[in-house]
Design a protein around this motif. Structure first.
Motif, PDB file in Angstrom:
ATOM      1  N   ALA A  35       0.831  -1.204   0.000  1.00  0.00           N
ATOM      2  CA  ALA A  35       0.000   0.000   0.000  1.00  0.00           C
ATOM      3  C   ALA A  35       0.869   1.259   0.000  1.00  0.00           C
ATOM      4  CB  ALA A  35      -0.940   0.003   1.202  1.00  0.00           C
ATOM      5  N   ASP A  36       1.897   1.259   0.833  1.00  0.00           N
ATOM      6  CA  ASP A  36       2.806   2.409   0.883  1.00  0.00           C
ATOM      7  C   ASP A  36       3.504   2.624  -0.460  1.00  0.00           C
ATOM      8  OD1 ASP A  36       2.185   2.957   3.525  1.00  0.00           O
ATOM      9  OD2 ASP A  36       3.939   1.893   4.333  1.00  0.00           O
ATOM     10  N   GLN A  37       3.941   1.532  -1.080  1.00  0.00           N
ATOM     11  CA  GLN A  37       4.640   1.623  -2.357  1.00  0.00           C
ATOM     12  C   GLN A  37       3.721   2.157  -3.461  1.00  0.00           C
ATOM     13  OE1 GLN A  37       6.042  -2.122  -3.861  1.00  0.00           O
ATOM     14  NE2 GLN A  37       7.450  -1.157  -5.292  1.00  0.00           N
ATOM     15  N   LEU A  38       2.527   1.592  -3.583  1.00  0.00           N
ATOM     16  CA  LEU A  38       1.586   2.042  -4.617  1.00  0.00           C
ATOM     17  C   LEU A  38       1.174   3.494  -4.392  1.00  0.00           C
ATOM     18  CD1 LEU A  38      -0.689  -1.120  -4.934  1.00  0.00           C
ATOM     19  CD2 LEU A  38       0.863  -0.215  -6.678  1.00  0.00           C
ATOM     20  N   GLY A  44       3.563  10.659  -5.858  1.00  0.00           N
ATOM     21  CA  GLY A  44       4.701  11.356  -6.432  1.00  0.00           C
ATOM     22  C   GLY A  44       4.353  12.040  -7.745  1.00  0.00           C
ATOM     23  N   THR A  45       3.398  11.477  -8.451  1.00  0.00           N
ATOM     24  CA  THR A  45       2.955  12.044  -9.726  1.00  0.00           C
ATOM     25  C   THR A  45       1.739  12.937  -9.543  1.00  0.00           C
ATOM     26  OG1 THR A  45       3.793  10.120 -10.889  1.00  0.00           O
ATOM     27  CG2 THR A  45       2.177  11.450 -12.045  1.00  0.00           C
ATOM     28  N   TYR A  46       0.851  12.522  -8.669  1.00  0.00           N
ATOM     29  CA  TYR A  46      -0.379  13.270  -8.405  1.00  0.00           C
ATOM     30  C   TYR A  46      -0.357  13.732  -6.948  1.00  0.00           C
ATOM     31  CZ  TYR A  46      -1.831  11.180 -12.807  1.00  0.00           C
ATOM     32  OH  TYR A  46      -1.908  10.794 -14.128  1.00  0.00           O
ATOM     33  N   PRO A  47       0.236  14.912  -6.675  1.00  0.00           N
ATOM     34  CA  PRO A  47       0.419  15.380  -5.292  1.00  0.00           C
ATOM     35  C   PRO A  47      -0.870  15.474  -4.478  1.00  0.00           C
ATOM     36  CG  PRO A  47       1.614  16.782  -6.833  1.00  0.00           C
ATOM     37  CD  PRO A  47       0.789  15.839  -7.650  1.00  0.00           C
ATOM     38  N   GLN A  48      -1.997  15.641  -5.112  1.00  0.00           N
ATOM     39  CA  GLN A  48      -3.258  15.731  -4.372  1.00  0.00           C
ATOM     40  C   GLN A  48      -3.574  14.424  -3.634  1.00  0.00           C
ATOM     41  OE1 GLN A  48      -2.821  16.022  -7.663  1.00  0.00           O
ATOM     42  NE2 GLN A  48      -4.517  15.198  -8.849  1.00  0.00           N
ATOM     43  N   VAL A  52      -4.079  11.281   1.286  1.00  0.00           N
ATOM     44  CA  VAL A  52      -4.908  10.080   1.392  1.00  0.00           C
ATOM     45  C   VAL A  52      -4.095   8.986   2.079  1.00  0.00           C
ATOM     46  CG1 VAL A  52      -6.169   8.326   0.082  1.00  0.00           C
ATOM     47  CG2 VAL A  52      -6.140  10.696  -0.727  1.00  0.00           C
ATOM     48  N   ASP A  53      -4.710   8.323   3.034  1.00  0.00           N
ATOM     49  CA  ASP A  53      -4.066   7.210   3.724  1.00  0.00           C
ATOM     50  C   ASP A  53      -3.729   6.115   2.698  1.00  0.00           C
ATOM     51  OD1 ASP A  53      -3.464   5.537   6.190  1.00  0.00           O
ATOM     52  OD2 ASP A  53      -5.019   4.320   5.203  1.00  0.00           O
ATOM     53  N   PRO A  54      -2.500   5.577   2.717  1.00  0.00           N
ATOM     54  CA  PRO A  54      -2.105   4.561   1.735  1.00  0.00           C
ATOM     55  C   PRO A  54      -3.033   3.342   1.682  1.00  0.00           C
ATOM     56  CG  PRO A  54      -0.165   5.358   2.874  1.00  0.00           C
ATOM     57  CD  PRO A  54      -1.358   5.964   3.558  1.00  0.00           C
ATOM     58  N   ARG A  55      -3.491   2.857   2.818  1.00  0.00           N
ATOM     59  CA  ARG A  55      -4.400   1.691   2.820  1.00  0.00           C
ATOM     60  C   ARG A  55      -5.736   2.060   2.186  1.00  0.00           C
ATOM     61  NH1 ARG A  55      -2.461  -3.204   4.783  1.00  0.00           N
ATOM     62  NH2 ARG A  55      -4.548  -3.686   5.473  1.00  0.00           N
ATOM     63  N   GLN A  56      -6.223   3.262   2.488  1.00  0.00           N
ATOM     64  CA  GLN A  56      -7.477   3.731   1.893  1.00  0.00           C
ATOM     65  C   GLN A  56      -7.296   3.901   0.387  1.00  0.00           C
ATOM     66  OE1 GLN A  56     -10.400   3.970   3.135  1.00  0.00           O
ATOM     67  NE2 GLN A  56     -11.508   5.186   1.655  1.00  0.00           N
ATOM     68  N   LEU A  60      -9.482   1.971  -2.470  1.00  0.00           N
ATOM     69  CA  LEU A  60     -10.226   2.677  -3.514  1.00  0.00           C
ATOM     70  C   LEU A  60      -9.743   2.289  -4.909  1.00  0.00           C
ATOM     71  CD1 LEU A  60     -10.409   6.223  -1.871  1.00  0.00           C
ATOM     72  CD2 LEU A  60     -12.313   4.624  -2.231  1.00  0.00           C
ATOM     73  N   LEU A  61      -8.442   2.156  -5.071  1.00  0.00           N
ATOM     74  CA  LEU A  61      -7.886   1.730  -6.350  1.00  0.00           C
ATOM     75  C   LEU A  61      -8.385   0.331  -6.704  1.00  0.00           C
ATOM     76  CD1 LEU A  61      -5.985   2.150  -8.754  1.00  0.00           C
ATOM     77  CD2 LEU A  61      -4.116   1.303  -7.300  1.00  0.00           C
ATOM     78  N   SER A  62      -8.347  -0.572  -5.753  1.00  0.00           N
ATOM     79  CA  SER A  62      -8.819  -1.935  -5.962  1.00  0.00           C
ATOM     80  C   SER A  62     -10.294  -1.944  -6.362  1.00  0.00           C
ATOM     81  CB  SER A  62      -8.619  -2.753  -4.677  1.00  0.00           C
ATOM     82  OG  SER A  62      -9.258  -4.004  -4.778  1.00  0.00           O
ATOM     83  N   ALA A  63     -11.111  -1.219  -5.614  1.00  0.00           N
ATOM     84  CA  ALA A  63     -12.543  -1.174  -5.913  1.00  0.00           C
ATOM     85  C   ALA A  63     -12.793  -0.558  -7.290  1.00  0.00           C
ATOM     86  CB  ALA A  63     -13.285  -0.378  -4.840  1.00  0.00           C
TER      87      ALA A  63
END
Length: 144
Positions: A35-38, A44-48, A52-56, A60-63
């Motif tokens: 989660a931290d890596q993804l 790093g590309t999308y600062p916004q 967001v919490d890495p696990r969250q 969200l990405l998975s869903a």
């Protein structure tokens, strides 16, 4: 089968949909390190995304990937809708490729060895655009 779904769309929709659904499913139980890596790569590309919490983020990405994959696989979803979702998703991936240092050869769009895994995702942008364009043009032809 619905008249707005072309049989010729099925191979692109099924293969791409299955690929994306599997990708989302495999992220479902991502550990903290993954989660931290993804999250770090995306933020790093999308600062916004930094807030967001890495696990969250990974949940969200998975869903999102599972919803998109399913939309591509289910033939009742119009190709223009599924294609627009695919184009939007792959545009974000292509943005990672374009904006992340070291992904491209200097002064070129050609990928480095490290960038190849992201550069290859441009095929999804082409499929999404083709699904939308073909569906829109077909609807115009049938209205005349």
């Amino acid at each position: 089968m619905a008249t707005w779904l072309k049989t010729s769309h099925l191979p692109a929709r099924v293969t791409t949909g299955a690929f994306i659904l599997n990708s989302g499913y495999s992220k479902r139980g991502a550990d903290e390190g993954t989660a931290d890596q993804l999250h770090g790569f995306a933020a790093g590309t999308y600062p916004q995304l930094k807030g967001v919490d890495p696990r969250q983020f990974v949940r969200l990405l998975s869903a999102g990937e599972m919803v998109l994959g399913t939309a591509l696989l289910v033939p009742v979803i119009p190709s223009a809708v599924a294609g627009a979702g695919l184009a939007a998703f792959s545009t974000g991936l292509f943005g990672l490729y374009l904006r992340t240092p070291g992904m491209r050869r200097e002064g070129s769009l050609r990928p480095t060895e490290e960038g190849l895994s992201l550069a290859k995702d441009v095929w999804m942008l082409g499929i999404g655009a083709s699904l939308v364009l073909d569906d829109v043009l077909e609807r115009r032809r049938t209205r005349r």
